[in-house]
Design a protein around this motif. Structure first.
Motif, PDB file in Angstrom:
ATOM      1  N   ILE A 350      -2.061  -2.438 -29.029  1.00  0.00           N
ATOM      2  CA  ILE A 350      -0.817  -2.344 -28.264  1.00  0.00           C
ATOM      3  C   ILE A 350       0.180  -1.450 -28.991  1.00  0.00           C
ATOM      4  N   ARG A 351       0.275  -1.622 -30.301  1.00  0.00           N
ATOM      5  CA  ARG A 351       1.215  -0.804 -31.083  1.00  0.00           C
ATOM      6  C   ARG A 351       0.861   0.681 -30.990  1.00  0.00           C
ATOM      7  N   LYS A 352      -0.451   0.972 -30.932  1.00  0.00           N
ATOM      8  CA  LYS A 352      -0.903   2.365 -30.909  1.00  0.00           C
ATOM      9  C   LYS A 352      -1.039   2.914 -29.491  1.00  0.00           C
ATOM     10  N   LYS A 353      -0.554   2.138 -28.512  1.00  0.00           N
ATOM     11  CA  LYS A 353      -0.553   2.560 -27.104  1.00  0.00           C
ATOM     12  C   LYS A 353      -1.957   2.818 -26.568  1.00  0.00           C
ATOM     13  N   ARG A 354      -2.914   2.049 -27.039  1.00  0.00           N
ATOM     14  CA  ARG A 354      -4.270   2.161 -26.511  1.00  0.00           C
ATOM     15  C   ARG A 354      -4.428   1.223 -25.314  1.00  0.00           C
ATOM     16  N   THR A 355      -5.203   1.659 -24.340  1.00  0.00           N
ATOM     17  CA  THR A 355      -5.433   0.837 -23.151  1.00  0.00           C
ATOM     18  C   THR A 355      -6.295  -0.371 -23.502  1.00  0.00           C
ATOM     19  N   VAL A 356      -5.806  -1.547 -23.147  1.00  0.00           N
ATOM     20  CA  VAL A 356      -6.567  -2.781 -23.341  1.00  0.00           C
ATOM     21  C   VAL A 356      -6.603  -3.509 -22.011  1.00  0.00           C
ATOM     22  N   ASP A 357      -7.785  -3.914 -21.601  1.00  0.00           N
ATOM     23  CA  ASP A 357      -7.931  -4.608 -20.327  1.00  0.00           C
ATOM     24  C   ASP A 357      -7.096  -5.889 -20.322  1.00  0.00           C
ATOM     25  N   ILE A 358      -6.374  -6.124 -19.227  1.00  0.00           N
ATOM     26  CA  ILE A 358      -5.496  -7.296 -19.131  1.00  0.00           C
ATOM     27  C   ILE A 358      -6.257  -8.596 -19.347  1.00  0.00           C
ATOM     28  N   PHE A 359      -7.497  -8.660 -18.848  1.00  0.00           N
ATOM     29  CA  PHE A 359      -8.256  -9.896 -18.970  1.00  0.00           C
ATOM     30  C   PHE A 359      -8.717 -10.136 -20.404  1.00  0.00           C
ATOM     31  N   VAL A 360      -8.908  -9.053 -21.151  1.00  0.00           N
ATOM     32  CA  VAL A 360      -9.253  -9.189 -22.572  1.00  0.00           C
ATOM     33  C   VAL A 360      -8.056  -9.752 -23.337  1.00  0.00           C
ATOM     34  N   VAL A 361      -6.859  -9.207 -23.064  1.00  0.00           N
ATOM     35  CA  VAL A 361      -5.646  -9.703 -23.723  1.00  0.00           C
ATOM     36  C   VAL A 361      -5.417 -11.162 -23.364  1.00  0.00           C
ATOM     37  N   GLN A 362      -5.605 -11.493 -22.095  1.00  0.00           N
ATOM     38  CA  GLN A 362      -5.437 -12.877 -21.646  1.00  0.00           C
ATOM     39  C   GLN A 362      -6.402 -13.802 -22.383  1.00  0.00           C
ATOM     40  N   ARG A 363      -7.623 -13.317 -22.571  1.00  0.00           N
ATOM     41  CA  ARG A 363      -8.623 -14.136 -23.274  1.00  0.00           C
ATOM     42  C   ARG A 363      -8.203 -14.400 -24.720  1.00  0.00           C
ATOM     43  N   VAL A 364      -7.656 -13.377 -25.375  1.00  0.00           N
ATOM     44  CA  VAL A 364      -7.216 -13.542 -26.762  1.00  0.00           C
ATOM     45  C   VAL A 364      -6.085 -14.565 -26.834  1.00  0.00           C
ATOM     46  N   ILE A 365      -5.095 -14.445 -25.938  1.00  0.00           N
ATOM     47  CA  ILE A 365      -3.959 -15.369 -25.961  1.00  0.00           C
ATOM     48  C   ILE A 365      -4.411 -16.794 -25.638  1.00  0.00           C
ATOM     49  N   ASN A 385       5.739  -7.016 -24.775  1.00  0.00           N
ATOM     50  CA  ASN A 385       7.023  -6.873 -24.090  1.00  0.00           C
ATOM     51  C   ASN A 385       7.834  -5.723 -24.685  1.00  0.00           C
ATOM     52  N   PHE A 386       7.782  -5.575 -26.001  1.00  0.00           N
ATOM     53  CA  PHE A 386       8.519  -4.503 -26.678  1.00  0.00           C
ATOM     54  C   PHE A 386       7.929  -3.148 -26.325  1.00  0.00           C
ATOM     55  N   LYS A 387       6.612  -3.061 -26.311  1.00  0.00           N
ATOM     56  CA  LYS A 387       5.968  -1.771 -26.053  1.00  0.00           C
ATOM     57  C   LYS A 387       6.082  -1.361 -24.594  1.00  0.00           C
ATOM     58  N   GLN A 388       6.353  -2.329 -23.730  1.00  0.00           N
ATOM     59  CA  GLN A 388       6.411  -1.973 -22.316  1.00  0.00           C
ATOM     60  C   GLN A 388       7.469  -0.914 -22.052  1.00  0.00           C
ATOM     61  N   SER A 389       8.619  -1.017 -22.721  1.00  0.00           N
ATOM     62  CA  SER A 389       9.682  -0.051 -22.486  1.00  0.00           C
ATOM     63  C   SER A 389       9.322   1.327 -23.015  1.00  0.00           C
ATOM     64  N   LEU A 390       8.380   1.379 -23.981  1.00  0.00           N
ATOM     65  CA  LEU A 390       7.975   2.664 -24.545  1.00  0.00           C
ATOM     66  C   LEU A 390       6.863   3.311 -23.751  1.00  0.00           C
ATOM     67  N   VAL A 391       5.883   2.509 -23.360  1.00  0.00           N
ATOM     68  CA  VAL A 391       4.708   3.058 -22.678  1.00  0.00           C
ATOM     69  C   VAL A 391       5.041   3.442 -21.242  1.00  0.00           C
ATOM     70  N   TYR A 392       5.771   2.616 -20.586  1.00  0.00           N
ATOM     71  CA  TYR A 392       6.025   2.861 -19.165  1.00  0.00           C
ATOM     72  C   TYR A 392       7.436   3.369 -18.918  1.00  0.00           C
TER      73      TYR A 392
END
Length: 392
Positions: A350-365, A385-392
């Protein structure tokens, strides 16, 4: 994990465009309320806002090309504009801006014509690419191997692989031209795309009869084709032929061979090949590291996968993991119940702005929460949440 958090996560990591984002609104004419039979003038169909945007884009681009500096040095604007129009299937607009280029004196320069042929090819407009190639003499533009190869490449981009063989057979005799290694390599690639790598191998005999020496690109294309078809033995024979013909392997060659060894379950041989690369001074790229890590992932060896991830991070060329690296390692860490490592990788991605599948992130959390690692789960949410303002 609560549905509120899941919905929050989904909004952070996915942006699904509206189905009508790239299309036109269809308007249905209203049925007249009166019953009179007197003919009435047809009401003009209003131009949609999307059409207005496209027309504005085309007009601005054509105006920009009046500047010779723009035509000569701003190739990326040509490519970006054609790509955008092709994505929206606005092919008439592409033809409009590229046909417009014929009015400039630059069209007498073969390299300018080659750029236009290539742009038609990338837009999968092969008929227009060939039309321009045929018109070049009337435009006082010489046709050489450069434009011939551009036309062959346009066939490949248009996925018209049979046309590559047809043009390769007919045009050199008509013009006349003598195909070079670039020409042959395009045909080799087309044959491999058609699932006929054996025919491509046979083509190398013709190359040598015509005094054209295969190069690393020729062999890399063939190695990729055979390895992707899991025909590892044929790929290994090609590797031997490559050495016999004194063609020096590059990083792409080694990457292809690594992939074949991994697919064949020969991960130890893959490691030995990397040692050979190091001795010969061949630079490892991200694809080489990913291939080795995949071997250990397939073998279920999480410790060795971690070792090679660290080696990649410590590489002197400062290689950075790509989406494929994370897409492979994060689910693997979850499978191995190593959610601390999955959290580390996910946060890093996330910090490096790499694409991660939403379901993979959900699984980790979910995994972190299930193991009472709520702090880590919250940190991951905060980073997102912090990176959202930067990426999008």
């Amino acid at each position: 994990m609560s549905s509120t958090n899941i919905n929050r996560l989904r909004s952070l990591f996915s942006r699904i465009p509206s189905p009508t984002s790239f299309g036109h609104k269809l308007t249905t004419p209203r049925t007249p309320t009166n019953t009179k039979l007197t003919p009435k003038a047809e009401t003009p169909v209003p131009i949609s806002s999307q059409d207005k945007k496209i027309n504005s884009l085309v007009n601005k681009f054509k105006k920009s090309t009046d500047n010779p500096i723009f035509r000569r040095y701003h190739h990326e604007h040509y490519e970006a504009t054609v790509r955008r129009l092709a994505d929206g299937r606005h092919f008439s607009a592409i033809k409009d801006i590229l046909e417009h280029q014929k009015k400039y004196p630059d069209i007498r320069d073969e390299m300018f014509a080659v750029r236009l042929i290539s742009l038609y090819g990338r837009a999968k407009m092969l008929d227009e690419a060939q039309k321009l190639f045929d018109e070049m003499p009337s435009l006082n533009c010489e046709r050489t191997l450069r434009s011939f190869n551009a036309l062959l490449e346009a066939c490949v981009h248009s996925k018209n692989f049979d046309k590559v063989r047809e043009l390769f057979k007919e045009l050199p005799e008509k013009l006349p031209l003598k195909p070079d290694v670039v020409s042959y390599n395009i045909v080799v690639r087309a044959l491999c795309h058609m699932g006929s790598p054996d025919s491509a191998v046979a083509l190398m005999d013709e190359m040598e009869r015509n005094h054209v020496k295969p190069n690393a690109v020729t062999f890399n294309t063939l190695l990729d084709a055979f390895n992707k078809m899991n025909r590892v033995e044929e790929a290994e024979r090609l590797w031997g032929l490559m050495e016999k013909k004194n063609v020096t392997p590059n990083a792409g060659s080694y990457n292809s061979r690594l992939h074949g060894l991994v697919v064949d379950g020969r991960i130890l041989d893959a490691v030995l090949l990397i040692e050979e690369m190091s001795k010969k001074g061949v630079k490892m790229n991200i694809f080489c590291y990913n291939a080795v890590m995949k071997g250990f992932v397939d073998a279920g060896n999480v410790n060795e996968a971690k070792v090679w991830y660290k080696k990649m991070a410590a590489n002197e060329h400062r290689l950075r993991p790509n989406w494929a690296t994370y897409g492979m390692l994060i689910p693997f860490a979850c499978d191995k119940d190593d959610f601390d490592y999955a959290f580390e990788l996910c946060a890093d991605a996330i910090r490096k702005k790499r694409t991660v599948d939403i379901f993979v992130v959900q699984r980790v959390i979910d995994g972190l929460v299930a193991r009472s690692k709520n702090d880590e789960a919250e940190i991951l949410m905060e980073i997102a949440n912090f990176k959202q303002s930067l990426v999008y």
